[in-house]
Design a protein around this motif. Structure first.
Motif, mmCIF file in Angstrom:
data_model
loop_
_atom_site.group_PDB
_atom_site.id
_atom_site.type_symbol
_atom_site.label_atom_id
_atom_site.label_comp_id
_atom_site.label_asym_id
_atom_site.label_seq_id
_atom_site.Cartn_x
_atom_site.Cartn_y
_atom_site.Cartn_z
ATOM 1 N N GLU A 1 -9.691 0.428 5.177
ATOM 2 C CA GLU A 1 -10.151 0.382 3.785
ATOM 3 C C GLU A 1 -8.975 0.201 2.820
ATOM 4 O O GLU A 1 -9.048 -0.593 1.873
ATOM 5 C CB GLU A 1 -10.905 1.666 3.450
ATOM 6 N N VAL A 2 -7.901 0.947 3.066
ATOM 7 C CA VAL A 2 -6.719 0.844 2.203
ATOM 8 C C VAL A 2 -6.114 -0.552 2.305
ATOM 9 O O VAL A 2 -5.735 -1.159 1.295
ATOM 10 C CB VAL A 2 -5.687 1.920 2.587
ATOM 11 N N GLU B 1 -6.845 -7.299 -1.418
ATOM 12 C CA GLU B 1 -7.680 -7.925 -2.441
ATOM 13 C C GLU B 1 -6.976 -7.989 -3.789
ATOM 14 O O GLU B 1 -7.250 -8.876 -4.602
ATOM 15 C CB GLU B 1 -9.000 -7.160 -2.576
ATOM 16 N N SER B 2 -6.064 -7.065 -4.030
ATOM 17 C CA SER B 2 -5.381 -7.012 -5.327
ATOM 18 C C SER B 2 -4.094 -7.830 -5.347
ATOM 19 O O SER B 2 -3.458 -7.944 -6.393
ATOM 20 C CB SER B 2 -5.053 -5.557 -5.675
ATOM 21 N N ARG C 1 -7.605 -3.386 3.129
ATOM 22 C CA ARG C 1 -8.469 -4.373 2.478
ATOM 23 C C ARG C 1 -8.353 -4.295 0.954
ATOM 24 O O ARG C 1 -8.235 -5.324 0.283
ATOM 25 C CB ARG C 1 -9.922 -4.169 2.904
ATOM 26 N N SER C 2 -8.396 -3.102 0.415
ATOM 27 C CA SER C 2 -8.353 -2.966 -1.042
ATOM 28 C C SER C 2 -7.004 -3.420 -1.593
ATOM 29 O O SER C 2 -6.935 -4.034 -2.665
ATOM 30 C CB SER C 2 -8.642 -1.521 -1.460
ATOM 31 N N THR C 3 -5.942 -3.138 -0.861
ATOM 32 C CA THR C 3 -4.616 -3.583 -1.295
ATOM 33 C C THR C 3 -4.516 -5.097 -1.221
ATOM 34 O O THR C 3 -4.034 -5.757 -2.163
ATOM 35 C CB THR C 3 -3.522 -2.942 -0.421
ATOM 36 N N ASN D 1 -4.172 9.829 2.789
ATOM 37 C CA ASN D 1 -5.565 9.687 2.355
ATOM 38 C C ASN D 1 -6.470 10.754 2.971
ATOM 39 O O ASN D 1 -7.685 10.603 3.000
ATOM 40 C CB ASN D 1 -6.072 8.290 2.695
ATOM 41 N N LYS E 1 -10.025 4.576 7.545
ATOM 42 C CA LYS E 1 -9.387 4.737 6.237
ATOM 43 C C LYS E 1 -8.269 3.740 6.028
ATOM 44 O O LYS E 1 -8.149 3.138 4.955
ATOM 45 C CB LYS E 1 -8.846 6.170 6.081
ATOM 46 N N ALA F 1 -11.267 -10.819 1.935
ATOM 47 C CA ALA F 1 -12.307 -10.131 2.706
ATOM 48 C C ALA F 1 -12.110 -10.297 4.207
ATOM 49 O O ALA F 1 -12.500 -9.445 4.992
ATOM 50 C CB ALA F 1 -13.683 -10.654 2.311
ATOM 51 N N ALA G 1 0.845 -1.208 0.000
ATOM 52 C CA ALA G 1 0.000 0.000 0.000
ATOM 53 C C ALA G 1 0.875 1.250 0.000
ATOM 54 O O ALA G 1 0.591 2.225 -0.717
ATOM 55 C CB ALA G 1 -0.918 -0.009 1.213
#
Length: 202
Positions: free
Chosen positions: A162-163, A169-170, A165-167, A147, A159, A185, A87
């Motif tokens: 969220e960062v 997932e990728s 989790r999104s990182t 952010n 925040k 998840a 991230a």
């Protein structure tokens, strides 16, 4: 630093790790505890981390972490670092030696009579890893700030979750089923093997 604990250098990471724990089963190559974007986390490396954490706790008379739970805790920490580092890389964030030194000095100033080394040893962080632990804390704060949020606020804490989790997932993350399963998840949800000890996971 806003907080010192083994798995949560700041309140935000406590929230991250609450949702990212080891689960069920995944495919990994023989000898690997996990594979992250093609890079192996060797079982031998993980066992070494477990031993270092146990020695750190013992040095200050803290209670040991039992059985395979110790391996799962260390693997969660390793995976957390890898996701946070990714991230930060994507956001162009770096942590300097000066920032680490400043954070340690700030901590000492607000905790007179205590040492960060002793406190972290109780949480299984050996002296050789204190700067790494502090770096993680500073890194999280900088991700939150990048952010547009304040690390001291609930919004800032949310925040970084969220960062994270999104990182995650990728990223391509798989975990040896002896330890659990990685789900973007949910993170790393432990498989329960109460009768196992770290030396028997090999």
């Amino acid at each position: 630093m806003s907080r010192t604990s083994r798995s949560a250098p700041v309140v935000a990471l406590a929230a991250v790790l609450a949702g990212f724990v080891l689960t069920g089963c995944s495919d990994t190559k023989t000898g690997a505890a996990a594979v992250v974007n093609g890079d192996r986390v060797e079982i031998s490396t993980l066992n070494s981390l477990v031993e270092q954490a146990a020695d750190a706790r013992q040095s200050v008379g803290a209670e040991p972490v039992p059985g395979v739970e110790a391996s799962q805790e260390e693997l969660t920490s390793v995976l957390t670092d890898k996701v946070l580092d990714e991230a930060a890389r994507r956001a162009g964030i770096v942590v300097t030696a000066t920032e680490i030194a400043d954070a340690k000095r700030d901590w000492a100033g607000t905790n007179p009579g205590a040492t960060i080394e002793t406190l972290l040893a109780r949480q299984g962080v050996p002296a050789s890893q204190v700067d790494h632990f502090v770096r993680r804390s500073v890194l999280i704060d900088k991700i939150i700030i990048a952010n547009g949020q304040d690390p001291r606020t609930e919004a800032g804490q949310q925040k970084v979750v969220e960062v994270f989790r999104s990182t995650a997932e990728s990223m391509d993350i798989t975990v040896n089923p002896r330890y659990g399963q990685w789900n973007p998840a949910d993170g790393l949800v432990p498989t329960t093997y109460g009768w196992l000890t770290p030396n028997r996971i090999a």
